[in-house]
Each structure stands twice: as structure tokens, then as C-alpha cells.
Design a protein around this motif. Sequence first.
Motif, mmCIF file in Angstrom:
data_model
loop_
_atom_site.group_PDB
_atom_site.id
_atom_site.type_symbol
_atom_site.label_atom_id
_atom_site.label_comp_id
_atom_site.label_asym_id
_atom_site.label_seq_id
_atom_site.Cartn_x
_atom_site.Cartn_y
_atom_site.Cartn_z
ATOM 1 N N PRO A 117 0.832 -1.211 0.000
ATOM 2 C CA PRO A 117 0.000 0.000 0.000
ATOM 3 C C PRO A 117 0.866 1.259 0.000
ATOM 4 O O PRO A 117 1.976 1.261 0.532
ATOM 5 C CB PRO A 117 -0.795 -0.123 1.303
ATOM 6 C CG PRO A 117 -0.810 -1.583 1.598
ATOM 7 C CD PRO A 117 0.515 -2.105 1.124
ATOM 8 N N LYS A 118 0.370 2.308 -0.601
ATOM 9 C CA LYS A 118 1.109 3.566 -0.616
ATOM 10 C C LYS A 118 1.317 4.057 0.815
ATOM 11 O O LYS A 118 0.405 4.009 1.636
ATOM 12 C CB LYS A 118 0.350 4.617 -1.426
ATOM 13 C CG LYS A 118 0.322 4.335 -2.916
ATOM 14 C CD LYS A 118 -0.470 5.401 -3.673
ATOM 15 C CE LYS A 118 -0.470 5.101 -5.173
ATOM 16 N NZ LYS A 118 -1.291 6.063 -5.942
ATOM 17 N N MET A 119 2.535 4.517 1.091
ATOM 18 C CA MET A 119 2.880 4.971 2.436
ATOM 19 C C MET A 119 4.103 5.859 2.373
ATOM 20 O O MET A 119 4.759 5.982 1.335
ATOM 21 C CB MET A 119 3.145 3.772 3.343
ATOM 22 C CG MET A 119 4.305 2.893 2.893
ATOM 23 S SD MET A 119 4.483 1.396 3.906
ATOM 24 C CE MET A 119 3.094 0.416 3.307
ATOM 25 N N THR A 120 4.428 6.476 3.496
ATOM 26 C CA THR A 120 5.623 7.305 3.568
ATOM 27 C C THR A 120 6.859 6.413 3.651
ATOM 28 O O THR A 120 6.765 5.215 3.928
ATOM 29 C CB THR A 120 5.588 8.210 4.795
ATOM 30 O OG1 THR A 120 5.628 7.398 5.978
ATOM 31 C CG2 THR A 120 4.313 9.058 4.817
ATOM 32 N N LEU A 121 8.038 6.998 3.431
ATOM 33 C CA LEU A 121 9.261 6.226 3.491
ATOM 34 C C LEU A 121 9.530 5.680 4.884
ATOM 35 O O LEU A 121 10.045 4.570 5.033
ATOM 36 C CB LEU A 121 10.443 7.072 3.006
ATOM 37 C CG LEU A 121 10.435 7.458 1.530
ATOM 38 C CD1 LEU A 121 11.677 8.273 1.184
ATOM 39 C CD2 LEU A 121 10.338 6.231 0.642
ATOM 40 N N ILE A 150 9.999 2.233 -6.139
ATOM 41 C CA ILE A 150 10.113 2.447 -7.577
ATOM 42 C C ILE A 150 9.249 3.644 -7.956
ATOM 43 O O ILE A 150 8.035 3.630 -7.777
ATOM 44 C CB ILE A 150 9.648 1.207 -8.357
ATOM 45 C CG1 ILE A 150 10.501 0.003 -7.981
ATOM 46 C CG2 ILE A 150 9.700 1.465 -9.853
ATOM 47 C CD1 ILE A 150 10.017 -1.280 -8.587
ATOM 48 N N ASP A 151 9.891 4.673 -8.461
ATOM 49 C CA ASP A 151 9.154 5.866 -8.872
ATOM 50 C C ASP A 151 8.449 5.600 -10.190
ATOM 51 O O ASP A 151 9.070 5.236 -11.185
ATOM 52 C CB ASP A 151 10.108 7.052 -9.022
ATOM 53 C CG ASP A 151 10.698 7.483 -7.694
ATOM 54 O OD1 ASP A 151 9.984 7.395 -6.676
ATOM 55 O OD2 ASP A 151 11.870 7.899 -7.669
ATOM 56 N N THR A 155 1.430 5.724 -11.794
ATOM 57 C CA THR A 155 0.692 5.100 -10.689
ATOM 58 C C THR A 155 0.790 5.906 -9.402
ATOM 59 O O THR A 155 -0.144 5.916 -8.603
ATOM 60 C CB THR A 155 1.211 3.679 -10.432
ATOM 61 O OG1 THR A 155 2.622 3.730 -10.168
ATOM 62 C CG2 THR A 155 0.972 2.802 -11.649
ATOM 63 N N ASP A 156 1.905 6.588 -9.197
ATOM 64 C CA ASP A 156 2.061 7.379 -7.970
ATOM 65 C C ASP A 156 1.010 8.473 -7.876
ATOM 66 O O ASP A 156 0.543 8.816 -6.778
ATOM 67 C CB ASP A 156 3.459 8.011 -7.914
ATOM 68 C CG ASP A 156 4.549 6.969 -7.693
ATOM 69 O OD1 ASP A 156 4.195 5.824 -7.331
ATOM 70 O OD2 ASP A 156 5.738 7.288 -7.892
ATOM 71 N N MET A 164 1.843 0.795 -4.333
ATOM 72 C CA MET A 164 3.089 1.226 -4.958
ATOM 73 C C MET A 164 4.035 0.029 -5.008
ATOM 74 O O MET A 164 3.848 -0.958 -4.289
ATOM 75 C CB MET A 164 3.734 2.374 -4.178
ATOM 76 C CG MET A 164 4.190 2.018 -2.777
ATOM 77 S SD MET A 164 4.869 3.477 -1.947
ATOM 78 C CE MET A 164 5.558 2.741 -0.452
ATOM 79 N N GLU A 165 5.038 0.126 -5.873
ATOM 80 C CA GLU A 165 5.986 -0.972 -6.033
ATOM 81 C C GLU A 165 7.300 -0.644 -5.340
ATOM 82 O O GLU A 165 7.750 0.504 -5.317
ATOM 83 C CB GLU A 165 6.231 -1.255 -7.507
ATOM 84 C CG GLU A 165 5.024 -1.861 -8.207
ATOM 85 C CD GLU A 165 5.302 -2.143 -9.665
ATOM 86 O OE1 GLU A 165 4.844 -3.189 -10.148
ATOM 87 O OE2 GLU A 165 5.967 -1.311 -10.314
ATOM 88 N N VAL A 166 7.900 -1.704 -4.799
ATOM 89 C CA VAL A 166 9.159 -1.562 -4.069
ATOM 90 C C VAL A 166 10.098 -2.667 -4.509
ATOM 91 O O VAL A 166 9.695 -3.829 -4.633
ATOM 92 C CB VAL A 166 8.932 -1.661 -2.545
ATOM 93 C CG1 VAL A 166 10.257 -1.605 -1.791
ATOM 94 C CG2 VAL A 166 8.004 -0.543 -2.086
#
Length: 489
Positions: A117-121, A150-151, A155-156, A164-166
Motif C-alpha cells: 500500500p502507498k505509504m511514507t518512506l 520504484i518511482d 501510478t504514484d 506502490m511498487e518496491v
Amino acid sequence: MARLDGGTKAGVGAKTAPRPKPVVRAKPSGGTFVGLDIGTQTIKMVEVSGAGSSLRVTGIAIENTPPGTVQQGVIADPKTLGMAIKQMRTKNGIKATKCVSSVAGAAGMVVRVIEVPKMTLSELAETMKWEVERHIPFAASDVEMSFQKIDNPATDNDSNNPNMEVLLAVAQRDMIRQHIDTLTAAGLTPVVIDVEPLAVGRALIDLSKEGLQNKNVVIVNIGASQTDVGVFKAGTLRYPRTIPLGGDNFTRAIADRMGLSMDAAEDEKRAHAVILMDLVKSGQADEMLYGDSANAQDMGVQSIFDVDMNAPLPPPLFGGGEAPAAAASPFDIADNNPFAEAANPFASPFEGAAVPGVEGGGTPSAEETAIVPAEPNDPYYERRKEVFNAILPMLGEFVMELRRSVDYFRSKYPNDTMDQILLCGGASRVQNLDQYIEHDLGINASIADPFAGLNVASKQVSVTRRAEMASSLAVALGLAARDAVLGKE
């Protein structure tokens, strides 16, 4: 004791998975670095200094790997290997001690693109601490780990996409320890331990003077036991994949077909392995494989290289999704900690026997390659035709796997075209291999020269010798140039 940024020390006794955090990129230091690519057959080394327009290649070397010191990509004897590397540096006048090296070996290393899931660093750092256990086949309590978001603007910025992808890279601590011990024995200071696909992309795309940073490129790094394929979209590694075919497979095919020992077959491959494009273009290659065209049709095969376009696409390397930007510097390490970027390795075909100066001895001499007689009764031609017939089934399978990788990219990006295929690795120079791939896939293919357009000031290697070695040195150059491309660690 080396450690990953934000992680635990790379020593024994850690009880929980490390908690990594991304490293902020900086400007290049402009210093001198040595890139070290340790293979089962050969050790490759490139020294560079400066950055940008002042980047200079100041040292180049290839030597045979001491037998038994590297097994299936994993270092087995750090002391002996380290001493060999130290002697190699002295012999070739390579004085830099700051080292960027690479690791391989799927048994002790996992590289995956995962979706979260999208989140902060900061939230991501905590999530990855636990997420790692779901993606590795070994204990999470004794690993080195790093990650990089991955920027992807598409999708961002999409409010309808919650994920998001990592890029996640995990290596067993023993594997990293053996690598560090080797560098220490060689008198080198480990700066980063990198991963080959990103390093080779750095050499052939980031440093390219031909505008490849804005094109879609497939890099095929051909080794002894496997071939690493990296599909890059506008300079970003989007799909890494390993094909379990390499030079040893072709040597074995020659040995089986011609009743030779592996050593004799290796000699035969180096002397006579030529892809006979006259037979490929005329369709005779199909007949050699199937007996005649009618039989091929009866078998439901239009060509030996046909691929079912409706077949399931191959999964991304190690089960992940897409891979990250090569320049994203996923696996940066503190000055005293080596495990870096990931995107899992790729290796090289036709890279069998160890011949001084050439990875796997796959490059024929000028005398061997200069004459390719066209007359059917010429003994050179007939012998090469016999060898070609022996490796033809493997060649068909090899190109089919390349096509599947390209098809996967096209399915993900249907509006994009593939611009270029670059071949590298010690076995990539098998005569006409680039023409063969280009003929079958319909994509421009060529043997990569990682030093094209660069200021090469190495005095230890002649221009002719450098040209012979060039395709084998792409990974080592990409490692050495890491600071110049990504910035100071």
C-alpha cells in the motif's frame, strides 16, 4: 564491520530482520574506484576516475578465476581468491582501493519487486522489516536487506491505485561475509556490493553517447551457466530475468552430438562455432532441425523459433513485478558496508573454458573467424556446419526465451516499441550471434562496446586487446562508474 544503511551489522547473532532505509543520492565525488566482477571462469576489473566529461578509464584487466574458489556464483575460498585479485591488481597497475563489486547466486540471494500500500518512506521502512519474511526461502534473522521505492508517476499520481511498487533485495549474511573477506584479502576497501543487471545498464545505457537513455533497450548478458536479460524502458530497468542457458549448454550439445569430451567440445566451439546465416535465411536451418519442411509443418511448427503468443507470459525474475530505475540506486551502502542495488543477475552463453583474457574463452581468434568459406565442400564450412547443427536446438530455445521477454515488455507497454538489443558477456561475440537474434526478433541487435565514446587511458592493454575484451567488461565498468553516475555513497 560492514552494514547496510539503517540495518544491523553484518555479523553473526542478529535475531531479527534488519530495518533498512533508503539512502539519499549525492553528487559524484570524482574519485577513483575499481569495479570488480568475479565470475566462475574469470575475474574482470576496471578502474575509473572522475565523473561526467572528465570520466576516465585508467585500468582494465581480465584473469582466470582460481579453480574451485567460486562455485555457482558463490565464493568458496575467500583467501585464495583475494590473493589472486591482489596479484591481478599489481600485474595490471590498478592502484585504486575503493571497490564496488557485485554478487550473484540465486541460492543465497533474492531480488523481487513487491507491491505494498502507498505509504511514507518511514512507514515503508517499518513495513519492510516484516515484509521480508514473506519473500525469502531462508531465515530472516541472518540476512542483509535493502529496498527502494520504484518511482512511477503514472501510478504514484493515480488516486484510484492504492498501491506502490518496491524493489526488495535480500542476501544471506554468510554470502556477503565471504565476499567482504575476499575484498579484504585483496587489499580493497568495499564501498558497495552491487547487482549485475543494474551495473551493466549503467555501463551500456547511462554512459552511452548514443542517446540510449531515452530508448527501450534489452541487454543480454551471456555467461557460462545462464543468461541475464534486462529490459530497460527509457533508462529504467523494468524487467529483469534469468534464462538458465549459457555457454556450457552449447558445449554440452556439441559434446553429445559429436561424441567429444567437454574439453574437446569447448575447443571445437571456440574454433568452429559460427551461426551460418545463409542456412538460417534460406530456411535450411529448419530442415536441419526437423528433417524437412513438411515434417516441420506436420509438427505444427512454422519455424524452430515460433512462440505461442497466447501462452502465459514468463513471470518476472524471482516472482516479482517490474523492476526499478537503474539510476534509482536501490541498494546503497554506507562507506563500510557493501550490499547494494538489486535486480538479480544475468549470466552468459558460450563462456566455457577459461582462456586468459577472455571470459570463458568464447571469442575466436582473428584467424579462426576471418575465413567463413561459402563453398559447400570447403572443410572449414562443413565443420562449422556440423557444429552449427549441434547447437541449433539450443539456439532455438535461447532465442525463444528472448522473444518471451520482449513479448512481456510489449504486453506491459503496448504503445512502446523495442529499439535495441545489446549483447555483452564473454560469450556474446560468437560469430553472427547478433545477426541471428536480429533476424529472428526483428529488432536491431549488436555486440556492445562499453568503452565506446569514453576516455580510455589504460596503458596496460592495447587497443586491439581492449576491443577483444570489451563485451566481457560491461559489468565491471558499470560497477566502477557507480559513483560517477549515482553520486557519492
